[in-house]
Design a protein around this motif. Structure first.
Motif, PDB file in Angstrom:
ATOM      1  N   ASP A  68      -6.087 -33.965  55.901  1.00  0.00           N
ATOM      2  CA  ASP A  68      -5.726 -35.037  54.957  1.00  0.00           C
ATOM      3  C   ASP A  68      -6.189 -34.714  53.537  1.00  0.00           C
ATOM      4  O   ASP A  68      -5.461 -34.924  52.560  1.00  0.00           O
ATOM      5  N   ASN A  83      -0.529 -25.856  57.542  1.00  0.00           N
ATOM      6  CA  ASN A  83      -1.516 -26.628  58.313  1.00  0.00           C
ATOM      7  C   ASN A  83      -1.858 -25.906  59.615  1.00  0.00           C
ATOM      8  O   ASN A  83      -0.965 -25.597  60.417  1.00  0.00           O
ATOM      9  N   ASN A 136      -7.216 -44.088  53.335  1.00  0.00           N
ATOM     10  CA  ASN A 136      -6.004 -43.411  52.849  1.00  0.00           C
ATOM     11  C   ASN A 136      -5.317 -44.142  51.696  1.00  0.00           C
ATOM     12  O   ASN A 136      -4.089 -44.162  51.622  1.00  0.00           O
ATOM     13  N   ASN A 143      -0.684 -37.507  53.744  1.00  0.00           N
ATOM     14  CA  ASN A 143      -2.073 -37.073  53.550  1.00  0.00           C
ATOM     15  C   ASN A 143      -2.805 -38.212  52.857  1.00  0.00           C
ATOM     16  O   ASN A 143      -2.185 -39.224  52.516  1.00  0.00           O
ATOM     17  N   GLY A 177      -4.279 -31.414  52.303  1.00  0.00           N
ATOM     18  CA  GLY A 177      -2.856 -31.729  52.085  1.00  0.00           C
ATOM     19  C   GLY A 177      -2.669 -32.439  50.749  1.00  0.00           C
ATOM     20  O   GLY A 177      -1.747 -32.128  49.990  1.00  0.00           O
TER      21      GLY A 177
END
Ligand SMILES: NC(=O)c1ccc[n+]([C@@H]2O[C@H](COP(=O)([O-])OP(=O)(O)OC[C@H]3O[C@@H](n4cnc5c(N)ncnc54)[C@H](O)[C@@H]3O)[C@@H](O)[C@H]2O)c1
Ligand SMILES: O=C(O)C(=O)C[C@@H](O)[C@H](O)[C@H](O)COP(=O)(O)O
Ligand SMILES: [Zn+2]
Length: 345
Positions: free
Chosen positions: A92, A109, A135, A126, A95
């Protein structure tokens, strides 16, 4: 080795299931920045190798600028590669960085947890956390390739397998009855890390997720929200614990709670809650808050629901299981969700 190739909007995405990550990296021409989990012994030499302290703390926004600085100081440009090697937290963070540096360079990835393989590495979402919200800063940015090297599973503790299985069970419950049935019949093989069984559930999960992402990459059509089943309550639990309760466990309790809301509101067939409880228990996942590894603040958890990204006006788009393998997205007033949540949390 199994290969899946998809065109997702403007990107071509290749997924290689059960292949050597080193062989894949050797085949790439260009400069490589390898951002990898500090807990793994990665001996692959890139042009830049940076270890990352993983776990939810990796997703602190301050880490974003550290990685951007490393790319900048080492002269990376859009022709070069960023390689993320780790669990969902590393994927995450990295990215996000690869999507904002020079407005995006090539991302590869390489997930090393089951959760990363079946979910976090796939689909281009991500994000990092900010202000006690999961997030809340992030982008949609597709990796050009996802390489699943099953050798990483060998060192993965059983609890990490269980956490990943929570997301696999999610696909079974709302998208894929065949996967639910496979999980129901192969628990021993899966928990014993039988390679064939793991490859099967990883492959099916990736196919399910990509089918949804292809239809609604940016979560604007009310389709991708299905991948968020269990996450309104799950993310609330994580926030209420200051992110000490792991994602896989939090969404396990979240799925139970949201399945109960669906039933009480009359959207699911009889038996869906029982089937949800049964399959999660089969894999030793928590089905009540008491079974979570630590305590959380109910007040903080409930407050965090107000920041759910599925809120439109004063309603939350809730993906509810209607029967095993099927779902319906329902707009539920925030206060109604909080009322139900208050009973399950
Ligand atoms: N972007 C997405 O679509 C998406 C999807 C699902 C989850 N997520 C996010 O993923 C995160 C959770 O990911 P996670 O469960 O992988 O957690 P994680 O990244 O914290 O990894 C879990 C643990 O496994 C260890 N580990 C990693 N690979 C290992 C290996 N091969 N052998 C032994 N130990 C290993 C790590 O060091 C860590 O301690 C959450 O932040 C969640 O929000 C994102
Ligand atoms: O890919 C998706 O879309 C998902 O929702 C997958 C989830 O399992 C994952 O936890 C995701 O990070 C949640 O995203 P968010 O939009 O709720 O922050
Ligand atoms: Zn998730």
């Amino acid at each position: 080795m199994r290969k899946i190739s998809e065109d997702i909007c403007c990107s071509k995405v290749d997924v290689l299931v059960n292949t050597s990550y080193k062989d894949f990296l050797d085949s790439l021409q260009g400069k490589k920045a390898i951002f990898y989990s500090k807990n793994l012994s990665i001996d692959y030499k890139g042009d830049l190798n940076i270890p990352i302290e993983d776990g939810e703390k990796a997703k602190d926004v301050s880490n974003v600028l550290d990685l951007v600085k490393a790319l900048y100081d080492n002269g990376f440009n859009r022709g070069d590669y960023v390689i993320a090697i780790g669990g969902g937290t590393v994927l995450d963070l990295v990215g996000f960085v690869s999507s904002i540096y020079m407005r995006g360079l090539n991302l590869i990835n390489i997930p090393t947890t089951l959760l990363g393989m079946v979910d976090a590495a796939i689909g281009g979402k991500n994000g990092v956390n900010f202000g006690n919200t999961k997030n809340i800063l992030g982008t949609f940015y597709q990796p050009s390739a996802i390489v699943i090297d099953l050798n990483f599973i060998k060192t993965l503790p059983e609890e990490e397998i269980r956490k990943g299985l929570a997301e696999v069970i999610k696909y079974g419950l709302v998208l894929d009855k065949e996967l639910y049935d496979y999980l129901a019949m192969n628990d021993k093989k899966i928990l014993e890390k039988d390679e064939g069984a793991l490859e099967e559930i990883i492959y099916k999960s990736i196919k399910d997720k990509l089918t949804v992402v292809k239809e609604d990459e940016r979560e604007t059509k009310g389709i991708r929200v299905v991948l968020n089943f269990g996450h309104t309550i799950g993310h609330a639990i994580e926030a209420g614990s200051n992110f000490t309760i792991p994602h896989g466990y939090a969404i396990s309790v979240g799925m139970v709670c949201e399945a109960k809301i669906a039933e009480e509101m009359g959207y699911s067939e009889e038996g869906v809650v029982e089937d949800t409880l049964w399959i999660l228990s089969l894999y030793g996942l928590p089905i009540t808050p008491e079974k979570l590894p630590s305590k959380y603040s109910k007040e903080l958890a409930l407050a965090s629901i107000e920041k759910d990204k599925k809120i439109r006006n004063d309603e939350i788009l809730m993906p509810f299981p209607t029967r095993i393998g099927d779902y319906k997205v329902v707009k539920v007033p925030i206060q109604t969700v909080k009322g139900f949540a208050s009973q399950c949390l």
